[in-house]
Design a protein around this motif. Structure first.
Motif, short mmCIF file in Angstrom:
data_model
loop_
_atom_site.label_atom_id
_atom_site.label_comp_id
_atom_site.label_asym_id
_atom_site.label_seq_id
_atom_site.Cartn_x
_atom_site.Cartn_y
_atom_site.Cartn_z
N PRO A 97 0.84 -1.20 0.00
CA PRO A 97 0.00 0.00 0.00
C PRO A 97 0.87 1.25 0.00
N PRO A 98 0.29 2.40 -0.28
CA PRO A 98 1.06 3.65 -0.23
C PRO A 98 1.49 3.97 1.20
N ASP A 99 2.52 4.79 1.30
CA ASP A 99 2.98 5.21 2.63
C ASP A 99 2.03 6.22 3.26
N TYR A 100 1.45 7.09 2.42
CA TYR A 100 0.56 8.13 2.91
C TYR A 100 -0.66 8.22 1.99
N PHE A 101 -1.76 8.74 2.55
CA PHE A 101 -2.85 9.18 1.69
C PHE A 101 -3.19 10.61 2.05
N PHE A 102 -3.61 11.34 1.02
CA PHE A 102 -3.88 12.77 1.17
C PHE A 102 -5.30 13.04 0.72
N LEU A 103 -6.11 13.64 1.59
CA LEU A 103 -7.47 14.02 1.26
C LEU A 103 -7.48 15.42 0.69
N LEU A 104 -8.08 15.58 -0.49
CA LEU A 104 -8.18 16.88 -1.13
C LEU A 104 -9.63 17.14 -1.48
N ASN A 105 -10.19 18.22 -0.94
CA ASN A 105 -11.57 18.57 -1.26
C ASN A 105 -11.72 18.80 -2.76
N PRO A 106 -12.91 18.51 -3.30
CA PRO A 106 -13.10 18.77 -4.73
C PRO A 106 -13.06 20.25 -5.07
N ASP A 107 -13.28 21.13 -4.08
CA ASP A 107 -13.20 22.57 -4.33
C ASP A 107 -11.86 23.14 -3.87
N ALA A 108 -10.82 22.30 -3.90
CA ALA A 108 -9.49 22.72 -3.49
C ALA A 108 -8.46 22.32 -4.54
N THR A 109 -7.35 23.04 -4.57
CA THR A 109 -6.27 22.75 -5.51
C THR A 109 -4.92 22.94 -4.84
N LEU A 110 -3.90 22.27 -5.35
CA LEU A 110 -2.55 22.46 -4.84
C LEU A 110 -2.01 23.80 -5.34
N ASN A 111 -1.56 24.64 -4.42
CA ASN A 111 -0.96 25.92 -4.80
C ASN A 111 0.56 25.84 -4.91
N ASN A 112 1.15 24.78 -4.34
CA ASN A 112 2.59 24.57 -4.46
C ASN A 112 2.85 23.07 -4.36
N GLU A 113 4.09 22.70 -4.13
CA GLU A 113 4.44 21.28 -4.00
C GLU A 113 4.06 20.77 -2.61
N ALA A 114 2.78 20.94 -2.28
CA ALA A 114 2.29 20.63 -0.94
C ALA A 114 2.49 19.16 -0.57
N LEU A 115 2.29 18.26 -1.52
CA LEU A 115 2.43 16.84 -1.21
C LEU A 115 3.87 16.50 -0.83
N ALA A 116 4.82 17.07 -1.53
CA ALA A 116 6.23 16.83 -1.19
C ALA A 116 6.56 17.42 0.18
N VAL A 117 6.04 18.62 0.45
CA VAL A 117 6.32 19.27 1.73
C VAL A 117 5.80 18.41 2.88
N LEU A 118 4.56 17.94 2.76
CA LEU A 118 3.96 17.17 3.85
C LEU A 118 4.61 15.80 4.01
N SER A 119 4.84 15.11 2.90
CA SER A 119 5.43 13.76 3.01
C SER A 119 6.87 13.82 3.50
N ASP A 120 7.64 14.82 3.05
CA ASP A 120 9.01 14.96 3.55
C ASP A 120 9.00 15.26 5.05
N PHE A 121 8.06 16.09 5.46
CA PHE A 121 7.94 16.42 6.88
C PHE A 121 7.65 15.16 7.69
N MET A 122 6.71 14.34 7.22
CA MET A 122 6.34 13.14 7.96
C MET A 122 7.42 12.06 7.86
N ASP A 123 8.14 12.00 6.75
CA ASP A 123 9.27 11.08 6.65
C ASP A 123 10.30 11.36 7.73
N ALA A 124 10.51 12.63 8.01
CA ALA A 124 11.52 13.03 8.99
C ALA A 124 11.04 12.88 10.43
#
Length: 343
Positions: A97-124
């Motif tokens: 399975p994946p290491d992480y899952f990310f919930l994104l509202n249908p009325d929301a969008t990524l404004n930057n490399e948010a997934l990398a920021v969060l996963s790197d943070f949690m990896d550390a």
């Protein structure tokens, strides 16, 4: 030199009647590089009215989503938590399975490399179970995204909604910090979970149809480790477009019946029946005081339309004279009744 193996991420978008926004949400994920993390998207359509499912199938073909996006075109409206569970249970069956899952509202969008920021943070930080992003409106104003868990005191303060009394009883708010900060829970509009831990605690509780389900899941995750707000990850959000709710209340001023059911279930499951009863009495008392105080100034009460009838029927009677954990997991009859009443 061996290439670094990056943690993997599954993004889940649950749609109900917001096809255009959901397609934009998916496109915003596909448009980023994610710091080399393997990312897959799961788009769940909760039996939307109209042609949402057909439009997703068309977008999948015409936009070349390929195996980057998996469509789950459901024949019933599961609600938010169970809609996410459709994808989560399938992912849990994988050998890896994946290491992480990310919930994104249908009325929301990524404004930057948010997934990398969060996963790197949690990896550390192996103790981090949940990490939420900074959420901004289209004009750049921040949306409240960090919270303390609701309790008796906060329910009274929220209901009475009168400056001096509210300040006396409310919890000190978490600041919208410039850097990462540990919190109780974060907005479900843009939040990353450690997959293995969420699987161990059972993913979303299927008793909830809509509202409070992410708060209750984060409550269980919080028992296993840390919950963080990471403002360097930024999400754009059109608040209320997917649910009709803004600032915790519905735009029609009437709360759906399933909101009250979810309120009761959340408190009974996290605080016990005694704690739920105390919170219900506190909200009742605070709402009554608000009506009196607002009346003295010639203003209308802040309570939603139909509060006394709905709160009594959906919360007080089950808590004090019925089954406090009564669950109506499909939510469809309640939703239909509420829609008819609010027209």
């Amino acid at each position: 030199m061996t290439a670094e193996i990056k943690s993997s991420i599954a993004v889940i978008v649950v749609n109900y009647g917001t096809a255009d926004l959901s397609i934009e949400a998916v496109e915003s994920v596909l448009a980023h590089q994610h710091g080399g993390h393997p990312v897959e998207v799961h788009l769940v359509d909760n039996a939307s009215p109209g042609d949402d499912a057909a439009r997703f199938a068309q977008a999948h073909d015409e936009r070349g989503w390929g195996d980057r996006v998996t469509l789950w075109l459901e024949r019933e409206n599961h609600g938010f938590g169970r809609g996410n569970n459709v994808a989560l249970h399938a992912l849990a069956q994988r050998e890896t399975p994946p290491d992480y899952f990310f919930l994104l509202n249908p009325d929301a969008t990524l404004n930057n490399e948010a997934l990398a920021v969060l996963s790197d943070f949690m990896d550390a930080r192996p103790g981090a179970m949940v990490a939420g992003a900074r959420i901004e409106r289209p004009d750049g104003r921040p949306v409240q995204a960090v919270f303390r868990f609701p309790d008796t005191r906060s329910e009274f303060a929220s209901a009475v909604c009168f400056g001096p009394i509210t300040r006396l009883f409310e919890h000190p708010a978490f600041s919208t910090a410039d850097g990462p900060i540990q919190v109780d829970w974060v907005s479900g509009a843009a939040v990353m979970f450690r997959f293995a831990t969420a699987r161990d605690v059972g993913f979303f509780d299927p008793d909830f149809f809509l509202y409070f389900e992410e708060t209750e899941l984060i409550w269980r995750m919080h028992q296993q480790g840390e919950v963080w707000f990471v403002p360097d990850a930024v999400i754009g959000h059109i608040a209320g477009a997917a649910t009709g709710m803004q600032e915790g209340r519905h735009r029609t001023k009437a709360q759906p019946g399933y909101w009250y059911d979810s309120w009761r279930l959340y408190f009974a499951k996290t605080r016990g029946v005694g704690g739920a009863r105390r919170a219900a009495l506190a909200r009742y008392l605070g709402t009554g005081m608000n009506a009196v105080l607002r009346g003295l100034t010639g203003k209308s009460p802040d309570a939603p339309t139909g509060f006394w009838k709905d709160f009594t029927g959906h919360v007080m009677r089950p808590l004090f004279g019925g089954d406090p954990l009564e669950a109506r997991p499909d939510g469809r009859t309640l939703k239909a009744d509420w829609l008819r009443k609010s027209r």
